[in-house]
Write a protein that holds these residues in place. Structure first.
Motif, short mmCIF file in Angstrom:
data_model
loop_
_atom_site.label_atom_id
_atom_site.label_comp_id
_atom_site.label_asym_id
_atom_site.label_seq_id
_atom_site.Cartn_x
_atom_site.Cartn_y
_atom_site.Cartn_z
N GLY A 122 -3.60 0.25 -4.13
CA GLY A 122 -4.11 0.47 -2.79
C GLY A 122 -5.61 0.66 -2.71
O GLY A 122 -6.16 0.80 -1.62
N LEU A 123 -6.29 0.68 -3.85
CA LEU A 123 -7.74 0.84 -3.87
C LEU A 123 -8.41 -0.52 -4.06
O LEU A 123 -7.83 -1.43 -4.67
CB LEU A 123 -8.15 1.77 -5.02
N PRO A 124 -9.65 -0.68 -3.55
CA PRO A 124 -10.35 -1.96 -3.74
C PRO A 124 -10.56 -2.24 -5.22
O PRO A 124 -10.91 -1.33 -6.00
CB PRO A 124 -11.67 -1.76 -3.00
N GLY A 125 -10.32 -3.48 -5.63
CA GLY A 125 -10.44 -3.83 -7.04
C GLY A 125 -10.91 -5.26 -7.22
O GLY A 125 -11.17 -5.99 -6.26
N LEU A 157 0.83 -1.20 0.00
CA LEU A 157 0.00 0.00 0.00
C LEU A 157 0.86 1.25 0.00
O LEU A 157 0.60 2.21 -0.73
CB LEU A 157 -0.92 0.01 1.22
N ALA A 158 1.89 1.25 0.82
CA ALA A 158 2.77 2.42 0.91
C ALA A 158 3.46 2.67 -0.43
O ALA A 158 3.63 3.82 -0.85
CB ALA A 158 3.80 2.21 2.01
N ASP A 159 3.86 1.59 -1.11
CA ASP A 159 4.56 1.74 -2.38
C ASP A 159 3.66 2.33 -3.46
O ASP A 159 4.15 2.93 -4.42
CB ASP A 159 5.08 0.38 -2.87
N SER A 160 2.34 2.15 -3.31
CA SER A 160 1.44 2.58 -4.38
C SER A 160 0.66 3.84 -4.04
O SER A 160 -0.25 4.22 -4.76
CB SER A 160 0.43 1.45 -4.69
N VAL A 161 1.03 4.54 -2.96
CA VAL A 161 0.29 5.73 -2.56
C VAL A 161 0.26 6.77 -3.67
O VAL A 161 -0.77 7.36 -3.97
CB VAL A 161 0.89 6.34 -1.27
N GLY A 162 1.40 7.03 -4.30
CA GLY A 162 1.45 8.04 -5.35
C GLY A 162 0.53 7.70 -6.51
O GLY A 162 -0.18 8.55 -7.04
N LEU A 163 0.51 6.42 -6.92
CA LEU A 163 -0.35 6.00 -8.02
C LEU A 163 -1.81 6.05 -7.60
O LEU A 163 -2.68 6.44 -8.38
CB LEU A 163 0.03 4.59 -8.46
N ALA A 164 -2.10 5.67 -6.35
CA ALA A 164 -3.47 5.70 -5.87
C ALA A 164 -4.02 7.11 -5.90
O ALA A 164 -5.19 7.34 -6.25
CB ALA A 164 -3.55 5.13 -4.45
N GLN A 219 -9.41 11.84 1.28
CA GLN A 219 -9.25 11.19 2.58
C GLN A 219 -10.19 10.01 2.74
O GLN A 219 -9.89 9.08 3.48
CB GLN A 219 -9.48 12.21 3.70
N ALA A 220 -11.32 10.03 2.03
CA ALA A 220 -12.26 8.92 2.12
C ALA A 220 -11.68 7.63 1.57
O ALA A 220 -12.16 6.53 1.87
CB ALA A 220 -13.55 9.25 1.37
N THR A 221 -10.62 7.73 0.76
CA THR A 221 -9.98 6.54 0.20
C THR A 221 -8.79 6.10 1.05
O THR A 221 -8.16 5.10 0.74
CB THR A 221 -9.49 6.80 -1.23
N GLU A 222 -8.46 6.86 2.10
CA GLU A 222 -7.30 6.55 2.94
C GLU A 222 -7.75 6.19 4.34
O GLU A 222 -7.28 6.71 5.34
CB GLU A 222 -6.37 7.77 2.97
N ARG A 223 -8.69 5.28 4.42
CA ARG A 223 -9.30 4.92 5.70
C ARG A 223 -8.65 3.67 6.26
O ARG A 223 -8.02 2.90 5.55
CB ARG A 223 -10.80 4.72 5.50
#
Length: 294
Positions: free
Chosen positions: A247-250, A107-114, A166-170
């Motif tokens: 990092g997003l649900p898929g 998740l941390a690695d993909s924060v920028g892409l998310a 922020q709603a996606t970073e819960r």
């Protein structure tokens, strides 16, 4: 002796700002090609400007890049069915196994892409206000001038965008709630339940589909629910698996022969889906590091 002519000095000052300007444009547009075009246009406008009237070159260039990027975003919104040469951002796919601790690294690695995926769900004015203020510390009065609004209005736009981001970073418990929203969407799509789809889609939801022929965009819950999302979620898929995409649900699905059919990621704002990004391009799916079908 080096040439210190005014023209060369302006060129050097612009080149010193180029990387930052490119970063602003990329976060506004999510496209490297478009970002380069915007920065080049900013240079052309600077070359036609009497630089003696510019008291803050960095601020002037940021304003110009912001205005050009806003025009591009609004043009896209006016032509939502257009195909764009740039594909969706690079996608990092991991298995969603109830978000075990080791998933935190992915998740941390993909924060920028998310973040890029989340920004795609914002309105042009929201995206500009959030990117310029929260990511590049541009004052709200300057943002308001770009938007033709007051500083307070720009602040409200940034605040609204911030809530969506922020709603996606819960936390993990809330991510399970997001997964439930996705499951409700997929179930309604498979049943062809139009009303069920509308209940889980934000009225301004944006669907982006990466096909072999380009990227297609559809806007609005009614349009998405009436066919585009249903066709993608149904089709010839035989098996599926919950995943995390940047990092997003898929959700990834496969055909009966085991070849990938589609990859979907969802941006959730509150209890509704604000954005859906789908890859159905066979070549891109084949090139991705996807999990094996179960």
């Amino acid at each position: 002796m080096p040439d210190a002519s005014p023209t060369n000095l302006v060129t050097e000052m612009f080149e010193a700002q180029r990387d930052r300007l490119r970063a602003v444009a990329y976060r506004m547009l999510g496209s490297h090609a478009d970002a380069e075009d915007v920065v080049q246009e900013a240079w052309l406008r600077l070359s036609r400007q009497d630089t003696a009237t510019i008291h803050n070159l960095a601020g002037w260039l940021t304003t110009v890049v912001g205005r050009i990027s806003l025009d591009v975003l609004r043009s896209r919104q006016a032509r939502p069915e257009a195909s764009y040469d740039d594909r969706l951002p690079e996608l990092v796919v991991t298995v969603d196994d109830s978000l075990a601790p080791e998933d935190d690294v992915a998740l941390a690695d993909s924060v920028g892409l998310a973040l890029l995926v989340v920004l795609e769900s914002l309105r042009p004015s929201e995206r500009l206000a959030f990117v310029l203020h929260d990511l590049f510390a541009v004052p709200f009065d300057e943002i308001g001038q770009i938007l033709g609004k007051s500083a307070d209005a720009a602040k409200m736009l940034a605040s609204r965008a911030r809530r969506k981001v922020q709603a996606t970073e819960r936390p993990a418990a809330a991510r399970r709630e997001q997964r439930e929203v996705v499951q409700a969407f997929l179930a309604a799509a498979r049943r062809g339940d139009f009303e069920g789809l509308l209940r889980v889609l934000d009225p301004e939801v944006k669907l982006t589909v990466d096909t072999a022929d380009g990227v297609i965009v559809a806007l609005g819950a009614t349009k998405v629910a009436s066919g585009a999302a249903t066709r993608v979620a149904g089709g010839t898929a035989a098996r599926g698996l919950a995943v995390l995409v940047n990092g997003l649900p898929g959700f990834v699905s496969w055909r009966e022969d085991g070849t990938p059919f589609s990859l979907m990621s969802f941006t959730i704002a509150g209890d509704r889906i604000a954005g859906i990004a789908v890859v159905i391009d066979p070549a891109r799916l084949a090139s991705m590091d996807l999990p094996e079908p179960e």
